[in-house]
Write a protein that holds these residues in place. Structure first.
Motif, PDB file in Angstrom:
ATOM      1  N   ALA A   1       0.837  -1.208   0.000  1.00  0.00           N
ATOM      2  CA  ALA A   1       0.000   0.000   0.000  1.00  0.00           C
ATOM      3  C   ALA A   1       0.869   1.253   0.000  1.00  0.00           C
ATOM      4  O   ALA A   1       0.546   2.250  -0.659  1.00  0.00           O
ATOM      5  N   ASP A   2       1.978   1.203   0.724  1.00  0.00           N
ATOM      6  CA  ASP A   2       2.865   2.367   0.764  1.00  0.00           C
ATOM      7  C   ASP A   2       3.534   2.594  -0.590  1.00  0.00           C
ATOM      8  O   ASP A   2       3.856   3.738  -0.945  1.00  0.00           O
ATOM      9  N   CYS A   3       3.759   1.530  -1.343  1.00  0.00           N
ATOM     10  CA  CYS A   3       4.271   1.678  -2.709  1.00  0.00           C
ATOM     11  C   CYS A   3       3.274   2.452  -3.573  1.00  0.00           C
ATOM     12  O   CYS A   3       3.669   3.266  -4.416  1.00  0.00           O
ATOM     13  N   GLU A   4       1.994   2.186  -3.353  1.00  0.00           N
ATOM     14  CA  GLU A   4       0.960   2.938  -4.082  1.00  0.00           C
ATOM     15  C   GLU A   4       1.065   4.425  -3.748  1.00  0.00           C
ATOM     16  O   GLU A   4       0.930   5.286  -4.618  1.00  0.00           O
ATOM     17  N   ARG A   5       1.315   4.731  -2.499  1.00  0.00           N
ATOM     18  CA  ARG A   5       1.533   6.135  -2.107  1.00  0.00           C
ATOM     19  C   ARG A   5       2.744   6.709  -2.823  1.00  0.00           C
ATOM     20  O   ARG A   5       2.717   7.831  -3.335  1.00  0.00           O
ATOM     21  N   GLY A   6       3.813   5.936  -2.853  1.00  0.00           N
ATOM     22  CA  GLY A   6       5.035   6.397  -3.493  1.00  0.00           C
ATOM     23  C   GLY A   6       4.855   6.661  -4.980  1.00  0.00           C
ATOM     24  O   GLY A   6       5.538   7.514  -5.551  1.00  0.00           O
TER      25      GLY A   6
END
Length: 264
Positions: A89-94
């Motif tokens: 999910a944090d990759c999606e933010r990135g």
């Protein structure tokens, strides 16, 4: 990881293991070099889930979020585990897609995470709220039983720090200072810069003693040089006064010759 590498021939397994060890050792200090080792391991054993996961974290550490997400997804397909869900999910933010990260925070996979994973997912969701300009919602997202608990867990310092930062974003400075202090109490491993944030809020400025010493030394050298130049100038002027010939007095005009009476 050893169990997974046993599926490879012995020599190959040892070479892959050496590269994975280098990834782990360099990930914090030199992520670019760790990434290079992860690519070697990936080329040698792309069908091993541990290798895909290591490659994912190396890509994540170097902000190659698209690559990282692809590797995490591959590892998840191989193992069926949900433990990588928060970092995915944090990759999606990135990648500039906070709305997708927020959607992942509401998926059933979150309920399968352990307590540490659920806290991590909450941190990612709060970050996504901030990315979307929803600062107040980020504060609410972080309010949880884990935040209110007095017990210190591996994730406690980061959770308290994130909450303090979120409070500061909405102008609640006094509460933010309180939570930065609580984060510092729980931060035994130096995971956060809570002490610096507290000092900043208190208006404390730190001076590098080494830099100050260098500046003082440079100032002293400049003063000595200036003093020496002045001494040289004064000495030169004094010598000039001594060696310069004194001004001669003006010569008196010669007496006019007297008239010769006889000739007159």
């Amino acid at each position: 990881m050893r169990q997974e590498l046993m599926s490879l021939p012995k020599g190959l397994a040892e070479e892959v293991a050496r590269n994975l060890v280098m990834v782990a050792n360099l990930l914090d200090e030199d992520p670019e070099q760790a990434y290079a080792y992860s690519r070697i391991a990936l080329r040698l054993a792309s069908r091993v889930a541990a290798v895909r996961e290591a490659a994912g974290f190396a890509s994540y550490a170097t902000a190659k979020y698209s690559e990282a997400l692809a590797e995490f997804r591959a590892a998840r397909r191989m193992t069926g585990s949900v433990e990588l869900w928060p970092v995915m999910a944090d990759c999606e933010r990135g990648m500039g897609r906070p709305e997708r990260a927020l959607a992942m925070a509401g998926e059933p996979e979150v309920n399968k995470l352990d307590k540490a994973g659920q806290v991590e997912m909450r941190l990612v969701a709060a970050g996504a709220r901030k990315d979307m300009g929803q600062a107040d919602a980020a504060v609410v997202t972080l309010q949880s039983p884990e935040l209110a608990s007095n017990s210190v867990q591996p994730w406690t310092a980061r959770l308290r720090y994130a909450y303090a930062d979120a409070l500061l974003d909405v102008g609640r400075e006094s509460e933010a200072r309180e939570w930065f202090a609580k984060a510092l109490e729980a931060d035994q491993g130096g995971q956060t810069d809570a002490s610096d944030r507290l000092a900043e809020l208190d208006g404390v400025e730190f001076t590098d003693a080494l830099v100050e010493s260098d500046d003082d030394e440079a100032a002293e050298e400049t003063a000595v040089e200036t003093e020496t130049e002045t001494e040289v100038e004064v000495k030169a002027e004094a010598e000039a006064e001594v060696t310069e010939p004194a001004e001669k007095p003006a010569e008196e005009p010669a007496e006019a010759p007297k008239a010769d009476d006889d000739k007159s």
